[in-house]
Design a protein around this motif. Structure first.
Motif, PDB file in Angstrom:
ATOM      1  N   GLU A 302       0.810  -1.215   0.000  1.00 22.55           N
ATOM      2  CA  GLU A 302       0.000   0.000   0.000  1.00 22.55           C
ATOM      3  C   GLU A 302       0.845   1.268   0.000  1.00 22.55           C
ATOM      4  O   GLU A 302       0.376   2.347  -0.395  1.00 22.55           O
ATOM      5  N   SER A 303       2.091   1.183   0.421  1.00 22.33           N
ATOM      6  CA  SER A 303       2.952   2.355   0.435  1.00 22.33           C
ATOM      7  C   SER A 303       3.262   2.861  -0.967  1.00 22.33           C
ATOM      8  O   SER A 303       3.711   4.001  -1.147  1.00 22.33           O
ATOM      9  N   LEU A 304       3.009   2.030  -1.978  1.00 21.37           N
ATOM     10  CA  LEU A 304       3.246   2.433  -3.362  1.00 21.37           C
ATOM     11  C   LEU A 304       2.112   3.264  -3.932  1.00 21.37           C
ATOM     12  O   LEU A 304       2.220   3.790  -5.038  1.00 21.37           O
ATOM     13  N   GLY A 305       0.993   3.340  -3.180  1.00 19.61           N
ATOM     14  CA  GLY A 305      -0.135   4.128  -3.641  1.00 19.61           C
ATOM     15  C   GLY A 305      -1.360   3.275  -3.900  1.00 19.61           C
ATOM     16  O   GLY A 305      -1.548   2.209  -3.293  1.00 19.61           O
ATOM     17  N   SER A 306      -2.181   3.714  -4.823  1.00 23.25           N
ATOM     18  CA  SER A 306      -3.427   3.025  -5.150  1.00 23.25           C
ATOM     19  C   SER A 306      -3.139   1.711  -5.858  1.00 23.25           C
ATOM     20  O   SER A 306      -2.018   1.474  -6.328  1.00 23.25           O
ATOM     21  N   PRO A 307      -4.156   0.838  -5.979  1.00 21.73           N
ATOM     22  CA  PRO A 307      -3.953  -0.390  -6.768  1.00 21.73           C
ATOM     23  C   PRO A 307      -3.459  -0.109  -8.182  1.00 21.73           C
ATOM     24  O   PRO A 307      -2.631  -0.854  -8.713  1.00 21.73           O
ATOM     25  N   TYR A 308      -3.929   0.975  -8.782  1.00 19.12           N
ATOM     26  CA  TYR A 308      -3.431   1.336 -10.117  1.00 19.12           C
ATOM     27  C   TYR A 308      -1.940   1.630 -10.073  1.00 19.12           C
ATOM     28  O   TYR A 308      -1.178   1.171 -10.937  1.00 19.12           O
ATOM     29  N   ASP A 309      -1.499   2.395  -9.081  1.00 11.48           N
ATOM     30  CA  ASP A 309      -0.076   2.708  -8.951  1.00 11.48           C
ATOM     31  C   ASP A 309       0.752   1.443  -8.766  1.00 11.48           C
ATOM     32  O   ASP A 309       1.871   1.332  -9.290  1.00 11.48           O
ATOM     33  N   ARG A 310       0.211   0.495  -8.035  1.00  5.15           N
ATOM     34  CA  ARG A 310       0.921  -0.757  -7.805  1.00  5.15           C
ATOM     35  C   ARG A 310       0.996  -1.583  -9.091  1.00  5.15           C
ATOM     36  O   ARG A 310       2.014  -2.238  -9.375  1.00  5.15           O
ATOM     37  N   LEU A 311      -0.081  -1.544  -9.879  1.00 10.65           N
ATOM     38  CA  LEU A 311      -0.063  -2.220 -11.178  1.00 10.65           C
ATOM     39  C   LEU A 311       1.030  -1.631 -12.066  1.00 10.65           C
ATOM     40  O   LEU A 311       1.776  -2.371 -12.717  1.00 10.65           O
ATOM     41  N   VAL A 312       1.134  -0.321 -12.081  1.00 17.73           N
ATOM     42  CA  VAL A 312       2.182   0.338 -12.850  1.00 17.73           C
ATOM     43  C   VAL A 312       3.556  -0.126 -12.371  1.00 17.73           C
ATOM     44  O   VAL A 312       4.450  -0.424 -13.175  1.00 17.73           O
ATOM     45  N   ALA A 313       3.720  -0.232 -11.053  1.00 16.81           N
ATOM     46  CA  ALA A 313       5.004  -0.677 -10.500  1.00 16.81           C
ATOM     47  C   ALA A 313       5.325  -2.103 -10.931  1.00 16.81           C
ATOM     48  O   ALA A 313       6.483  -2.429 -11.234  1.00 16.81           O
ATOM     49  N   VAL A 314       4.308  -2.960 -10.960  1.00 17.85           N
ATOM     50  CA  VAL A 314       4.513  -4.347 -11.399  1.00 17.85           C
ATOM     51  C   VAL A 314       4.963  -4.386 -12.852  1.00 17.85           C
ATOM     52  O   VAL A 314       5.949  -5.050 -13.202  1.00 17.85           O
ATOM     53  N   VAL A 315       4.247  -3.685 -13.722  1.00 11.51           N
ATOM     54  CA  VAL A 315       4.576  -3.693 -15.147  1.00 11.51           C
ATOM     55  C   VAL A 315       5.983  -3.166 -15.377  1.00 11.51           C
ATOM     56  O   VAL A 315       6.776  -3.758 -16.123  1.00 11.51           O
ATOM     57  N   GLN A 316       6.338  -2.072 -14.719  1.00  9.90           N
ATOM     58  CA  GLN A 316       7.671  -1.509 -14.893  1.00  9.90           C
ATOM     59  C   GLN A 316       8.756  -2.451 -14.369  1.00  9.90           C
ATOM     60  O   GLN A 316       9.837  -2.547 -14.950  1.00  9.90           O
TER      61      GLN A 316
END
Length: 485
Positions: A302-316
């Motif tokens: 959750e420290s990475l932000g919203s679920p969308y932000d976390r999805l972006v982090a996964v893809v990157q």
């Protein structure tokens, strides 16, 4: 992962291995970190059309040999190539060679027609691709075995065939259709049931994501729902382009553009599931350090932000692990590349060929036409339109469905009637949903690997591999020993 739309897959199907690709759709996962050690290639004069006796045309098919373990009277092991270039790494390592050493086998590997350097026609036009089919490929195997068996004095040996994913299906079908030639078959992660619409693929992805992280699929769904909402407004396109490292600024001018972007993004994620914790690194494939555990841990942070932000982090994270600077996500560019019918064209490594096989034989289209999965945006109409846009306007749902039905009628689907075939399947692998998961008889047997992914039993052993693999390999070897005795 190379995002050039060229699986099911499965895929089903990672071009690091020509024997276990299982494209998730029609894109390749090439990412070779280093070229495999050179192995001497040989060439066989193959018939172009096995089903027209009046056609005398021939072409040169590539194959490889490993006679290191051959013992007098020992069997012949034939590894079947699939929807990509044959990787000589498999002539140096892999479970089948471990078996070969113990059983004194002579080993051969035959590249599939129209893939790699095995090019039967001058181009990849639709008129040429009519010679590309599983039936022609099986006849290639039969003719190859007959002639090479005579030339090398191996005709009286017992020939055992191996393959993973689509080549696993070919191994089973070769035993089925040519029982006088194929004595037994190991058909790893083989999708035997051809289907037009394969939403179960993503359903298994959901189950696999939830195996150790029960909240992971729901967080992924929330993230994707947020992405879908962002896609409704052009003002968000630059942000999405930056977030998902697209090679060009996102443009959505049609339903196909919309679906293509969502499918491309989904495939980056589901490839992690299909090949979770495998050992493709031995053949030079990158990105194996990104697993379901890594992906779901990021989605839970959750420290990475919203679920969308976390999805972006996964893809990157995945793109970085694969040394991929950006992702192509334009449908029109995809169609242009896939229409290129030249050898050496952007889709000639196998993308154009495999899409043709899915449109004319197998389907295997991994849609979001199910509520029991976390993704959205690409239904069966989207995939049928690809067949139309790239090959011919005559393709429609009915013509593809008829072709798929003919495939199942010819081979028997999940009701295959044969003997001496073993079907290993990793249950994390989405492709197991189309495979044999229960014993059909006393010698048509299923081996389920609870914590393993696509074709995991085929790779060389390693200490950190899933716990079910050693037992699975021992069971396969026990069967081969029994059948050869």
């Amino acid at each position: 992962m190379s995002d050039m739309a060229a699986l099911q897959l499965l895929l089903v199907i990672s071009l690091g291995s020509a024997f276990c690709q299982g494209f998730t759709s029609v894109r390749f996962n090439r990412n070779l970190s280093a070229a495999p050690e050179p192995v001497a290639e040989r060439w066989f004069l193959q018939r172009l059309d096995h089903f027209n006796g009046a056609d005398s045309r021939v072409w040169r098919q590539r194959y490889f040999v490993n006679d290191t373990f051959m013992q007098p009277g020992g069997p012949v092991f034939l590894m079947i190539g699939g929807e990509g270039e044959a990787n000589p790494a498999w002539m140096k390592s892999g479970t089948w060679l471990t078996f070969a050493e113990k059983l004194g086998a002579f080993c051969l590997m035959l590249e599939h027609r129209f893939y790699g350097q095995s090019r039967p026609t001058p181009d990849l036009k639709v008129d040429s691709l009519r010679f590309l089919s599983s039936r022609q490929a099986l006849a290639d195997l039969a003719h190859f075995q007959t002639i090479v068996g005579l030339d090398l004095g191996l005709s009286d040996r017992k020939w055992l065939v191996f393959g993973g994913s689509y080549p696993g299906s070919l191994a089973a079908w070769y035993r089925l259709k040519y029982p006088h030639l194929a004595y037994a078959a190991v058909a790893s992660s083989a999708p035997l049931n051809a289907v037009v619409n394969f939403p179960e693929y993503l359903e298994v992805v959901q189950t696999s994501l939830a195996q150790n992280h029960s909240a992971c699929p729901n967080t992924m769904k929330v993230a994707f729902d947020s992405l879908v909402q962002l896609l409704q407004y052009k003002d968000n396109f630059e942000k999405i382009t930056e977030d998902f490292k697209l090679c060009k600024v996102l443009r959505i001018k049609s339903v196909m553009d919309y679906s293509y972007f969502l499918e491309t993004t989904t495939e980056i994620l589901v490839n992690v599931v299909q090949y979770n914790n495998d050992n493709r690194a031995f053949e030079g494939v990158k990105g194996g350090n990104i697993t379901i555990e890594v992906m779901c841990r990021i989605m839970a942070n959750e420290s990475l932000g919203s679920p969308y932000d976390r999805l972006v982090a996964v893809v990157q994270t995945i793109l970085e692990a694969n040394d991929q600077l950006c992702t192509k996500a334009e449908y029109t560019e995809f169609v242009t590349e896939m229409r290129d019918n030249r050898w050496g064209g952007p889709a000639s490594e196998g993308g154009r060929q495999w899409l043709y096989q899915t449109c004319t034989e197998f389907g295997f289209f991994q849609t979001t036409d199910s509520v029991s999965q976390p993704f959205s945006g690409f239904n069966i109409s989207y995939f049928i339109q690809q067949c139309r846009d790239i090959f011919a306007s005559s393709f429609n749902l009915s013509t593809v469905a008829n072709a798929v039905q003919q495939t199942d009628e010819y081979y028997g689907g999940l009701k295959i009637q044969s003997s001496r075939i073993v079907f290993p399947n990793g249950l994390i692998d989405p492709w197991h949903a189309l495979g044999i998961n229960t014993n059909l008889s006393s010698d048509v047997l299923a081996i389920q690997m609870q914590d393993a992914a696509h074709c995991a039993d085929m790779y060389p052993e390693r200490p950190e591999e899933p716990s079910s693999l050693p037992a699975a390999r021992r069971e396969i070897f026990k069967l081969l020993t029994k059948w050869l005795s």
